[in-house]
Design a protein around this motif. Structure first.
Motif, short mmCIF file in Angstrom:
data_model
loop_
_atom_site.label_atom_id
_atom_site.label_comp_id
_atom_site.label_asym_id
_atom_site.label_seq_id
_atom_site.Cartn_x
_atom_site.Cartn_y
_atom_site.Cartn_z
N PHE A 207 0.70 -1.21 0.16
CA PHE A 207 0.11 0.08 -0.20
C PHE A 207 0.79 1.19 -0.18
O PHE A 207 0.39 2.17 -0.30
CB PHE A 207 -1.02 0.02 1.30
CG PHE A 207 -0.38 0.29 2.68
CD1 PHE A 207 -0.25 1.30 3.09
CD2 PHE A 207 -0.10 -1.00 3.33
CE1 PHE A 207 0.26 1.44 4.38
CE2 PHE A 207 0.35 -0.79 4.52
CZ PHE A 207 0.73 0.37 5.21
N LEU A 208 2.26 1.20 0.40
CA LEU A 208 3.17 2.43 0.26
C LEU A 208 3.59 2.73 -0.84
O LEU A 208 3.84 3.71 -1.22
CB LEU A 208 4.21 2.17 1.52
CG LEU A 208 3.79 1.94 2.97
CD1 LEU A 208 5.16 1.22 3.60
CD2 LEU A 208 3.27 3.37 3.40
N ALA A 209 3.43 1.66 -1.89
CA ALA A 209 3.97 1.97 -2.96
C ALA A 209 2.50 2.35 -3.98
O ALA A 209 2.73 2.31 -5.16
CB ALA A 209 4.68 0.72 -3.79
N ALA A 210 1.35 2.06 -3.47
CA ALA A 210 0.35 2.07 -4.18
C ALA A 210 -0.58 2.98 -3.95
O ALA A 210 -2.08 2.96 -3.99
CB ALA A 210 -0.52 0.64 -4.02
N ASN A 211 -0.05 4.41 -3.49
CA ASN A 211 -1.08 5.37 -3.13
C ASN A 211 -1.80 5.18 -1.95
O ASN A 211 -3.06 5.68 -2.08
CB ASN A 211 -1.76 5.98 -4.21
CG ASN A 211 -0.71 6.55 -5.06
OD1 ASN A 211 0.25 7.12 -4.79
ND2 ASN A 211 -1.11 6.31 -6.46
N GLY A 212 -1.73 4.11 -1.23
CA GLY A 212 -2.58 3.79 0.10
C GLY A 212 -3.47 2.63 -0.23
O GLY A 212 -4.12 2.49 0.63
N ALA A 213 -3.48 2.28 -1.36
CA ALA A 213 -4.51 1.19 -1.71
C ALA A 213 -3.94 -0.30 -1.33
O ALA A 213 -2.90 -0.60 -1.10
CB ALA A 213 -4.78 1.05 -3.29
N ARG A 214 -5.23 -0.65 -0.52
CA ARG A 214 -5.03 -2.13 0.08
C ARG A 214 -4.84 -3.26 -1.13
O ARG A 214 -5.22 -2.83 -2.35
CB ARG A 214 -6.04 -2.50 0.93
CG ARG A 214 -6.08 -1.45 2.26
CD ARG A 214 -6.98 -1.98 2.95
NE ARG A 214 -6.53 -3.34 3.59
CZ ARG A 214 -6.95 -3.57 4.97
NH1 ARG A 214 -7.50 -3.00 5.81
NH2 ARG A 214 -6.47 -4.89 5.27
N ALA A 215 -4.32 -4.30 -0.97
CA ALA A 215 -4.34 -5.58 -1.93
C ALA A 215 -5.63 -5.74 -2.27
O ALA A 215 -5.80 -6.14 -3.70
CB ALA A 215 -3.94 -6.70 -1.04
N ASP A 216 -6.62 -5.68 -1.93
CA ASP A 216 -8.03 -5.84 -2.38
C ASP A 216 -8.62 -4.60 -3.18
O ASP A 216 -9.86 -4.42 -3.50
CB ASP A 216 -9.04 -6.23 -1.37
CG ASP A 216 -9.50 -5.21 -0.18
OD1 ASP A 216 -8.75 -3.95 -0.42
OD2 ASP A 216 -10.09 -5.33 0.61
N GLY A 217 -7.81 -3.63 -3.23
CA GLY A 217 -8.11 -2.43 -4.04
C GLY A 217 -8.64 -1.16 -3.08
O GLY A 217 -8.80 -0.10 -3.56
N THR A 218 -9.42 -1.58 -1.93
CA THR A 218 -9.95 -0.68 -1.19
C THR A 218 -8.65 0.37 -0.61
O THR A 218 -7.64 -0.08 -0.26
CB THR A 218 -10.60 -1.12 0.05
OG1 THR A 218 -9.94 -1.90 1.07
CG2 THR A 218 -11.78 -2.06 -0.56
N PRO A 219 -9.09 1.49 -0.46
CA PRO A 219 -8.17 2.55 0.47
C PRO A 219 -8.02 2.16 1.95
O PRO A 219 -8.96 2.17 2.63
CB PRO A 219 -8.80 4.03 0.01
CG PRO A 219 -10.13 3.63 0.20
CD PRO A 219 -10.29 2.22 -0.43
N LEU A 220 -6.52 2.23 2.12
CA LEU A 220 -6.18 2.22 3.54
C LEU A 220 -6.00 3.64 4.13
O LEU A 220 -6.34 4.15 4.92
CB LEU A 220 -4.81 1.37 3.92
CG LEU A 220 -4.33 1.51 5.08
CD1 LEU A 220 -5.27 0.84 6.43
CD2 LEU A 220 -3.15 0.76 5.38
N LEU A 221 -5.12 4.36 3.17
CA LEU A 221 -4.77 5.65 3.33
C LEU A 221 -5.17 6.60 2.10
O LEU A 221 -5.08 5.76 1.05
CB LEU A 221 -3.14 5.60 3.86
CG LEU A 221 -2.78 4.87 4.82
CD1 LEU A 221 -1.40 5.14 4.73
CD2 LEU A 221 -3.38 5.60 6.16
#
Lengths: 303, 303, 303, 303
Positions: A207-221
């Protein structure tokens, strides 16, 4: 470039470093680890993983857990944590009390122990079970449901926690803890005792390399929050060697005394390394060398 | 995005901040500057320049000169300077002597005053005329042959240089100066007294966004050296607010007490801002806000 | 008790210590002194003197001069000096800049170098020739008109004075010097380069045991001022070993890196010792042992 | 001189100071004390006592208990405690952790909190009930069998002991505690909560003026041990104002945040004062003024 070949090359090239440095020995569970192990994994933003060496051996993530705890606090509680902890490099050892005293109980950043205790305290207030919350995040992001705290490590840490207990009471003396010292310490120790492999760690940090997106695509941050965690990792993530790490590796990264490091190429991938022998500043000797080689050969760097 | 429009927007949005903060007043030449000025320029790697506000008013670059002096030392003398100065954030004010004493006369980084004196000392050994060498570099890169040191500022700095003289003798007491204290101080003060505009500064710093290539295409620094200067700027470039700057702006940058800041988007462009009012950490208040807005709106960030 | 016998006994008992410790070696003139010398003198308030060992060999009094400079400032200028220098132990080395920085340029006490520079500065303002003023005081009180500064020591000190020059500019940066740095340093160095014997020193310090009365009976200081100098000597007179000195010797005393110490039994006598080998805190090893034995056997102690 | 008249004069002269300064307010039991009280007592070595003002009102002796605890450890265990605590002034606040960190867990002296915890720890090892041991000493020396710890104060201190708990764990992290942190803290807090009057305190401290002899004539300490406690009191007994206290009062003394001070005229008498308002360094404002007047008018001073 063929990433798998690169990782295999790196495993070969760090062999002379294995066994060098000092393995953390303040608790027997860390001291007894075979020092000659080395693992490396790269998790692409897309989910592909490349690994080499001892990349599937679980190790104690220790301070690396601070990144995930911080992410959870920011995700659930927003920016209010920054009133209780600064974001500046400390210029002092990770468990120092000096600066804390001159700055009235506000830790310099969330990655020195004092700051991580404040984050653990807030996570305790928000979740009730901070170590479980971190564990669930790691399990879900890595897809490995067996990730857990090493109970022996946690128990042993508690028996050797005078310095952290001192820090926690010091914070409490300035009114900078919301929960009882004992509960905060227990949460903190359990969080640090989480064990996982390089492969797990690279995946969990995506998620740190993916603009905050979790593995399932939902946003963590949010994108902004993610960038900011990366900024704090770059300036404060590797103890009193953050400048050296930025200079040699050129990526945001967070290390732990167990010998692990997770580094982030924003928008691209995460890289995790592990080797127990530590250099003078407490970062994995072979791990830093491997990341140096990785960024030199790939040209990946934020600078 | 239309960069010119963006810069014009930023000029409009920082208006309420102009006049806030403290203008540096340790010498009359700085204290007398009109605090309500603000300029911003962006120089693309290709050479195009966009400017708005008071972008053509020359200002005293002060500590920003440290980046160019460091680049020249690395260009001419290689990495040996790193034996005499560290690359770690200091956690202390830019003119502090505390850490210098506990670390045996090796300054924490080349951007605190003690470290910059060591760099100036080495540049003196290598070139004989360090301030001229920096001036020539700035003239050639910006294409502005009128860039020069402000003699009044330099003279006044020398009259108010007790703290820097103290630092220089302290370094000398540890054997960390090669040249006489007086000569090093004179070179340092002249270098800091260089005056140039935002447009000049953005152009002059382009090599930092161009893997070390000069305006004429010849190499000043290697790609690796360039990345490393950017890394040092990110961790140490904005006094004791480097963490905050990385967090808010997310770019390598170097500020000066004259109110200027130069920031780098590696491979893309340099951005320079100038406004004399300084925030608590000594960085331009409106300048930091402008860079924050710039990176937020463009999405340009290294993280 | 027969004082002469006692002194002879002490000379015999310190023999095993001679040559131990480190002789100050920052200038060649001090480094070349024969380390196996030892002298001791006692001057009664009445004027009688007892001496043994190398009590008539002149040595460089160095920091011991700070007591006489302070006495002259208090005599001529009263208590205003205490606005510019504190009276507290420092807990740091004698030439440290740390505390000076955190306490805004006010030295902790008049016996660390920073404080002594402030006293020298004031003596310069008051007398025009501070080193001469100190020399005249020493000559008159000891009755030895040949006491003088060692010109080679003074010249050599000036060549090795980066640390003191740094301190002086640091003080000047806080506005805590009245005269030009160069003049203050020259006065300070000349004062420290004064050379005299144990016998001279014991006699010259008698006013500290005589409620401020000079050898000729006229008052130099008031009773209250004298007591206060003795108090400052006890808490701050022996570098970072003042507590240890009070504990072992139990008398106010002032030491110098030349290996001399003067101690005071209020109302009774002064004792001076000299031996070049220094212990870890910079005080004469054999000198402290001799004073310890003297107070143990005579029962003289202020506690 | 008529001591009784002198004490009555002093009571009159300090009236304007009563109510000035800050009453310790970190626990309600101290904050609620009537700030306008003042008491003074003098106990002659022979046993005569003179008192004036509120000399029979019990107050919380707090840090003054550290002198008695140290005396008991020296009496029962000899000089081995000095391997675990230094005897130097600290130059830092009484509850600071800074110096402890740079000096590897050896407190600067037995009168700062860290050092007193080490002494309490040793007293616990030696006696099993350190607070009781101190209480018995105070009862026997003062002849007042009702001296006891204030249970409310002790309980409240424990609830507000984060800083001391932090110090204790810090000491433990360096291996400088023999007993469990909780037991040491409890012993320490009970010892500090002892309450007694000026008259009690002056009598109880007489052994410090009597070469170590107890009220019944038996030796508590040797002459040498007694002198050494007095030396430590002089250099370290009044927080970061030991130099100022020596300068103004000129006697060994130990203060507490309850507003009490005990001072010693070796061979002659002890003087105790009490008034709750504290000056900036944490010593009783009226108490220090009273001792200043006492020594000025009697001429009693060790210098």
């Amino acid at each position: 470039m063929d990433i798998q070949n690169l990782l295999d090359d790196i495993v070969a090239s760090v062999q002379p470093l294995l066994g060098q440095g000092e393995v953390a020995d303040y608790i027997p569970q860390l001291a007894s680890v075979n020092a000659k192990q080395f693992g490396i994994s790269v998790a692409m933003r897309s989910g592909e993983v490349y690994s080499s060496g001892d990349a599937d051996v679980p190790f104690s993530i220790q301070s690396i857990s601070k990144v995930f705890a911080l992410a959870l606090v920011l995700a659930r509680d927003g920016d209010s944590i920054w009133k209780r902890v600064f974001r500046e490099p400390s210029g002092n050892p990770f468990n120092s009390l000096v600066q804390l005293e001159s700055e009235d109980g506000i830790p310099r950043n969330p990655f020195i122990n004092a700051g991580a205790l404040v984050v653990a305290d807030r996570l305790l207030s928000v979740t009730g079970h901070p170590a479980s919350a971190v564990r669930e995040l790691l399990r879900q992001e890595s897809g490995n449901p067996r990730i857990d705290a090493d109970a022996d490590v946690a128990a042993s840490e508690l028996l050797h926690s005078h310095r952290n207990t001192s820090l926690a009471h010091f914070l409490a003396s300035y009114g900078n803890l919301e929960n009882p010292v004992e509960e905060v310490l227990e949460a903190y120790v359990k969080q640090c005792a989480l064990a996982m492999s390089c492969t797990d760690l690279a995946l969990a940090g995506r998620f740190l390399a993916a603009n905050g997106a979790r593995a399932d695509g939902t946003p963590l941050l949010s994108r902004s929050q993610t960038k900011r965690i990366n900024a704090v990792m770059l300036t404060c993530g590797t103890y009193d060697a953050a400048g050296e790490f930025a200079y040699r590796v050129g990526l945001p990264g967070k290390s732990g005394v167990g010998g692990g490091i997770v580094a982030v190429v924003p928008e691209h991938c995460t890289i995790s390394v592990w080797s127990p022998g530590l250099g003078r500043s407490g970062n994995s000797l072979a791990g830093v060398a491997a990341l140096d080689e990785f960024t030199t050969r790939t040209g990946l760097s934020i600078f």
